[in-house]
Scaffold this motif. Sequence first.
Motif, PDB file in Angstrom:
ATOM      1  N   ASN A  34       0.812  -1.214   0.000  1.00  0.00           N
ATOM      2  CA  ASN A  34       0.000   0.000   0.000  1.00  0.00           C
ATOM      3  C   ASN A  34       0.850   1.271   0.000  1.00  0.00           C
ATOM      4  O   ASN A  34       0.351   2.376  -0.180  1.00  0.00           O
ATOM      5  N   LYS A  35       2.145   1.093   0.228  1.00  0.00           N
ATOM      6  CA  LYS A  35       3.018   2.239   0.461  1.00  0.00           C
ATOM      7  C   LYS A  35       2.965   3.287  -0.649  1.00  0.00           C
ATOM      8  O   LYS A  35       2.792   4.469  -0.381  1.00  0.00           O
ATOM      9  N   ASN A  36       3.088   2.833  -1.901  1.00  0.00           N
ATOM     10  CA  ASN A  36       3.127   3.790  -2.996  1.00  0.00           C
ATOM     11  C   ASN A  36       1.840   4.592  -3.133  1.00  0.00           C
ATOM     12  O   ASN A  36       1.883   5.804  -3.351  1.00  0.00           O
ATOM     13  N   ASP A  37       0.703   3.909  -2.939  1.00  0.00           N
ATOM     14  CA  ASP A  37      -0.564   4.622  -3.020  1.00  0.00           C
ATOM     15  C   ASP A  37      -0.679   5.655  -1.908  1.00  0.00           C
ATOM     16  O   ASP A  37      -1.139   6.776  -2.130  1.00  0.00           O
ATOM     17  N   LEU A  38      -0.240   5.273  -0.740  1.00  0.00           N
ATOM     18  CA  LEU A  38      -0.303   6.186   0.397  1.00  0.00           C
ATOM     19  C   LEU A  38       0.590   7.399   0.142  1.00  0.00           C
ATOM     20  O   LEU A  38       0.187   8.556   0.321  1.00  0.00           O
ATOM     21  N   LEU A  39       1.803   7.112  -0.326  1.00  0.00           N
ATOM     22  CA  LEU A  39       2.758   8.180  -0.627  1.00  0.00           C
ATOM     23  C   LEU A  39       2.184   9.163  -1.640  1.00  0.00           C
ATOM     24  O   LEU A  39       2.218  10.387  -1.456  1.00  0.00           O
ATOM     25  N   LEU A  40       1.635   8.578  -2.692  1.00  0.00           N
ATOM     26  CA  LEU A  40       1.043   9.398  -3.746  1.00  0.00           C
ATOM     27  C   LEU A  40      -0.081  10.266  -3.207  1.00  0.00           C
ATOM     28  O   LEU A  40      -0.165  11.464  -3.486  1.00  0.00           O
ATOM     29  N   ALA A  41      -0.918   9.625  -2.400  1.00  0.00           N
ATOM     30  CA  ALA A  41      -2.076  10.340  -1.866  1.00  0.00           C
ATOM     31  C   ALA A  41      -1.644  11.529  -1.017  1.00  0.00           C
ATOM     32  O   ALA A  41      -2.165  12.636  -1.161  1.00  0.00           O
ATOM     33  N   ILE A  42      -0.680  11.304  -0.142  1.00  0.00           N
ATOM     34  CA  ILE A  42      -0.241  12.420   0.719  1.00  0.00           C
ATOM     35  C   ILE A  42       0.347  13.537  -0.140  1.00  0.00           C
ATOM     36  O   ILE A  42      -0.016  14.701  -0.004  1.00  0.00           O
ATOM     37  N   ASN A  43       1.248  13.165  -1.020  1.00  0.00           N
ATOM     38  CA  ASN A  43       1.902  14.187  -1.827  1.00  0.00           C
ATOM     39  C   ASN A  43       0.903  14.952  -2.687  1.00  0.00           C
ATOM     40  O   ASN A  43       1.069  16.137  -2.945  1.00  0.00           O
ATOM     41  N   ASN A  44      -0.124  14.255  -3.065  1.00  0.00           N
ATOM     42  CA  ASN A  44      -1.177  14.878  -3.834  1.00  0.00           C
ATOM     43  C   ASN A  44      -1.861  15.977  -3.022  1.00  0.00           C
ATOM     44  O   ASN A  44      -2.220  17.018  -3.536  1.00  0.00           O
ATOM     45  N   TYR A  45      -2.035  15.708  -1.743  1.00  0.00           N
ATOM     46  CA  TYR A  45      -2.714  16.668  -0.886  1.00  0.00           C
ATOM     47  C   TYR A  45      -1.806  17.813  -0.457  1.00  0.00           C
ATOM     48  O   TYR A  45      -2.260  18.932  -0.289  1.00  0.00           O
TER      49      TYR A  45
END
Length: 975
Positions: A34-45
């Motif tokens: 799940n790490k990459n999705d989480l990373l992407l999501a945070i950076n997106n915000y």
Amino acid sequence: MYGTTMEGHSVTCHVHGFLPYFYVPAPMNYRPENKNDLLLAINNYVRPAKSSSGGPVVDIDMVMKSSIYGYHGPKKALFLRIIVRLASYLPAAKRIFRDGFDVHGLGRVVCDPTYESNIPYPLRFMIDTKIQGASWVELSPKTYRIRTANNRTSTSQLEVDVYTDDIVAHQPEGDWQKIAPLRILSFDIECAGRKGVFPDANVDPVIQIANMVTLQGETRPFIRNVLTLKKCANIVGTHTMSFEREEELLKTWSEFVVTMDPDIIIGYNINGFDFPYLLDRAKALNVKDFPFLGRIIGSQTCAKDSRFSSKGLGTRDTKSINLEGRLQMDLLQVMQRDYKLRSYTLNSVCAHFLGEQKEDVHHSIITDLQNGNDETRRRLAIYCLKDAYLPQRLLDKLMCVINYMEMARVTGVPFNYLLTRGQQIKVVSQLYRKAKTEDLLIPALEVEGSEDVQYEGATVIEPEKGFYELPIATLDFTSLYPSIMMAHNLCYSTWLRDVRTAEQHGLVRDKDYKVTPDNALFVNPSVRKGILPTILEDLIAARKRAKGDLKKETDPFKRAVLDGRQLALKISANSVYGFTGATIGKLPLLAISSSVTAYGRVMIEETKMRVEEKFTIANGFEHDAQVIYGDTDSVMVKFGVKTVAEAMKLGREAADYVTSHFQKPINLDFEKVYFPYLLINKKRYAGLYWTNPTKHDKMDTKGIETVRRDSCRLVSSVIETCLKKILIDRDVKAAEEYTKGVIADLLQNKVDLSQLVISKALGKAEYAAKQAHNELAARMRKRDAGSAPALGDRVAYVIIKGTKDAAAYEKAEDPIYVLENNIPIDTKYYLENQLSKPLMRIFEPILGSKAQTLLSGDHTRVISVAAPTIGGLMKFAVKTATCLGCKTPLKKNESAVCHHCKPRVGELYQRQLDSVSDLEVKFARLWTQCQRCQGSLHQDVICTAQDCPIFYMRKKVQKDMKDSSMVLDRFNYAW
DNA sequence: AAGCCCAGACGT
DNA sequence: TAATACGTCTGGGCTT
């Protein structure tokens, strides 16, 4: 990192490879993929301004940890470590987790609270690398690269690059206790103000800057210089540099600072005045090269306004000045933080600690000296140099550098936190360090707005007031609150929210956990040993070691270090309890603090009970013991015995007896005997203090006017003298006579003005009710805004005569103003509102109702009183001269004596002549004393030190002398 | 005039 | 953003 080598070379060290981070509990069902999705999501915000080098969050780790807040059983839980690129991204990333966001594959993610997300980045770095504040860091050969001229960014002597992992941190033990030969610059500036206005950097020039540079550990400065505007006559042992243009002066000073490259810059009120003034002045004159005083090339030095407020120190407006790589120690701040004094002017602080006065030149006189000649400017330069030297002397005498370094070493915070931050950060530093070793995480609790819940504190035993002519033994619990926390394993990590939580973990009451007198639950050490008790044990063990080493050590320097250390350890241990109860704080847990005080209350009651139960006639003792008073951790016991030695023996026995009934490490200690003992009220008493049976150590007074800063000197000294006469000389009669004498003097205006000055701290700008010190401060601002007292300053005032029903706040006046304008003092106020109650309080227990006679009787009859010059009818009254022999009004053609007294005119003239010459002698004596203080017997005295008794006396005698010689003049017509 | 309450300072 | 705790006495303005 900035530092100094043992050889004294300054170092700027660029540390690479350490990124800020914080923790969150892993969302349910979280897997590595799940790490990459989480990373992407945070950076997106988060979306930072510059995203050229990737998003703000660079990586996410999985770790097994648990929260320190409450007991969660032995198992750890999965946490995520969110690593960000820059510290400034951290708050945004933290907010996203707190508010919640959607992640592909995980759904909605909310983490509140987040963990370890509110610790300053430098401290985080130091904790993880195990670097304590003000300690040695070693860079091994080949692990670092030295920068050369073409890629330097600092003005340090050495500049290097290193990776975090290559740093070797040394704990400050053994050889690593040494302190580098730091260069300390002490400076002071003078500026030419205008009459009646405080200097304004846009208008008034800087005319002198004096500098002293000393190596830490040495007593004499190795550089002494002064920069002056316009020529200045030579000063032996000092390098004088004169400039025709002020711009040159400023530029040269800036260059001097950078070249000399000090590690610490000190002075008196440099933070509030000298630095901001220099910076403002350089801006006004457009001296472009000036404001670069730190070690980073191109980083501009500026003063930022900030307000610091805490319950302990009050509210204070301060300025923060960025000087990268150099520590600042404004001795004024040091004094205000570490010492309770009546006044914090450099003059009065020096008088207190160094036993010497300095002349105090009012800023309006400085301009006259500057506009004079080479010699008057030299005069000013000497004064300026002294002001640069005195802070250094204070620093040495009070061993500030050593004590502050030891505090930084013990608590682990950087040196500069000690003056710029409060108490909490020191506990936080220790808590993080210890928690890390046990994989415990500290939640970043949101400070709930106005939630200022109070909890019950300690017990104060109702005093059996009176005057005891029997020895009274004092028993004290040693470090009561820390030992309670240790004895009962009180900690965040051992706290059970409620019985249900205990049951969920299968814990059994008493076997696994205990219920405190405040009905809070904490697990026993067998289940989990608390972090706070461990911190306290370490601190106390370290203190024991330091004290032991201190006993053995003979080298005075090492002794100073050890003494500073044991003091820092003691203070640290005592502040842990306060930290847990600080509701507007980083990590409050009232279950801990209110249990601590609850245990304390139970213990003091039990102590009283056990002592009174055991030491009885029934049990074979000579008398029934009685606890006559006690506060928090102490009890005062009257065993009824006649001698100090017997009281000591019983005191020791009682202490051991009570201690045996408490859990380790709680310890009740016999400390001292008071004999005789005057118990006035709760928190108010006095007595002779005995630690050995042959002779008393000192007179001890608590809470009485002698130790209070808000009563005038007259009251403190009268009470102090009376207590001495009563307690030491055992002569009540003498105390009464003395008191009557003082009252008579007061009413006859014979008491020196400096004795009548009252001072109070200006706590806030807006007061609900009008108060003397605040009203006066407002009036003084109208007279001269610049020199009036500021927020946090102590305001000095005296009470002057006013209309009959004037309130005290209307009658408060600046002592200097009173002196200069010859305003009469309200002596009756001082008798009735200042002296009478404190006097009654000490005399009543001894004399009973007879005490009242002290305040009435012959000595209170006023014989002569200065006529009030203000108010009502006096304005219309025509002053008629009276005969100097018999006081009858004189006729028109008479100037000194009436016709009845004419035959005595020779005798009366002689009397007046004697009075004048008497005053002249007195004045000359005071004058020379002031000259001696200013260091020259050949120059005019220009000192107006408001805290100096001599100054008031000199002014008063001067005035009396003038009046007296005017009377003498009247005889000229009489002949 | 009595009593409330704020503010300051101290004790532990 | 940062800020140890509570208990007690006392003086003095303000309200009742």
